[in-house]
Design an enzyme around this catalytic site. Structure first.
Site, PDB file in Angstrom:
ATOM      1  N   SER A 275       0.804  -1.221   0.000  1.00  0.00           N
ATOM      2  CA  SER A 275       0.000   0.000   0.000  1.00  0.00           C
ATOM      3  C   SER A 275       0.838   1.274   0.000  1.00  0.00           C
ATOM      4  O   SER A 275       0.307   2.353  -0.241  1.00  0.00           O
ATOM      5  CB  SER A 275      -0.952   0.022   1.204  1.00  0.00           C
ATOM      6  OG  SER A 275      -0.282   0.421   2.371  1.00  0.00           O
TER       7      SER A 275
ATOM      8  N   LYS B  66       1.637   4.364   7.006  1.00  0.00           N
ATOM      9  CA  LYS B  66       1.011   5.201   5.981  1.00  0.00           C
ATOM     10  C   LYS B  66       1.634   6.593   6.059  1.00  0.00           C
ATOM     11  O   LYS B  66       2.464   6.884   6.913  1.00  0.00           O
ATOM     12  CB  LYS B  66      -0.502   5.319   6.207  1.00  0.00           C
ATOM     13  CG  LYS B  66      -1.252   4.006   6.361  1.00  0.00           C
ATOM     14  CD  LYS B  66      -1.439   3.272   5.069  1.00  0.00           C
ATOM     15  CE  LYS B  66      -2.240   1.982   5.286  1.00  0.00           C
ATOM     16  NZ  LYS B  66      -2.327   1.179   4.054  1.00  0.00           N
TER      17      LYS B  66
END
Length: 284
Positions: A100, A154
């Site tokens: 991701s 993230k």
């Protein structure tokens, strides 16, 4: 969608247990057992004549000798304690298992996380004991998401008080579009196979980095606008259309912060591949 969970063995908990166990063994031996061993050795030494002391030497040494478990505890305690301090308050390594954060972080990257960048926290329980700095937009952060007890990584998109909107592939922070420029056509490996995509140079909070998006039509999520509450952070993956992040499971509470990802120090492709240091780099 990729979650970018990090390898989730809780080494801090393991280290705390090992440090406590080895320290306890060493302490109990020093208080309760070692004096008894010394006393018995002195009895043998005092009961032996001057000519017999040498002959009784082996027995005396045997009586005074530490048990093997105590010897190992005494040897490992300071080493384990040092490692615990380093991992808990300075730097901790993690491995990237999913995609991701591609292209910033590849599957198989080993990263180094600065544990004191956002404040000193106690190991295992995570209670902050000293303020240092707060996460800033554009930084890459390791945290525990609100929906799952796993380490995630993230990019910080929104800080407390920000309004974040993501619609039709466009990102807005406080009603201002985030600056991005296309940097090339690429192929994205999705759950449905390779699909065409675009690489972008994006700038958030003065941090210039690379993201990627799919070229095909994308359906907007049910929610496209978020207001970040106090002591919370809105997180997104750089692989924008292949990331499960705050758009799905909400903001990250400040108490769930682990640290700031600062560098890739090693890479290992999945399977029986040798690690390499050719991908060593700072994370931006």
């Amino acid at each position: 969608m990729a979650n970018n969970r990090l390898m989730n063995i809780d080494f801090s908990l393991v280290l705390v247990i090992l440090v406590a166990l080895s320290g306890l063994i060493w302490l109990l031996d020093a208080i309760l057992l070692k004096p008894g061993r010394a006393a018995r050795a002195n009895e043998v030494r005092g009961g032996a004549g001057s000519r017999a002391v040498e002959a009784a030497g082996e027995e005396i040494r045997e009586l005074a000798r530490e048990p093997v478990v105590v010897e190992y505890a005494r040897a490992f305690f300071p080493v384990l304690a040092l490692v615990l301090v380093l991992r808990s308050f300075l730097f901790e390594p993690f491995q990237i298992p999913t995609g991701s954060m591609i292209p910033t972080l590849e599957i198989g990257d080993f990263i180094l996380v600065n544990k004191y960048a956002y404040g000193l926290r106690l190991p295992v329980i995570g209670t902050k004991i000293a303020d240092v700095d707060e996460p800033q937009r554009g930084e890459v952060m390791v945290f525990i998401p609100p929906h799952e007890n796993q380490y995630y990584i993230k990019r910080v998109i929104g800080v407390p008080g920000d309004t974040v909107r993501y619609e039709d592939g466009e990102l807005y922070i406080n009603r201002e579009p985030v600056l991005r420029e296309p940097s090339g056509e690429i192929t994205i490996n999705s759950a449905f196979g390779p699909i065409p995509g675009t690489s972008w140079t994006e700038t958030i909070g003065g941090v210039e980095h690379t993201i990627q998006t799919k070229n095909q039509f994308r359906r907007n999520p049910a929610r496209t606008l978020w207001v970040v509450p106090p002591d919370s952070y809105f997180m997104m993956g750089d692989n924008r259309d292949e990331s499960s992040d705050s758009r799905v499971w909400g903001v990250v509470p400040g108490e769930n912060i682990v640290g700031k990802a600062v560098a890739v120090w090693m890479h290992k492709d999945p399977g029986w591949n040798l690690p390499t240091f050719s991908s060593t780099r700072w994370i931006r």
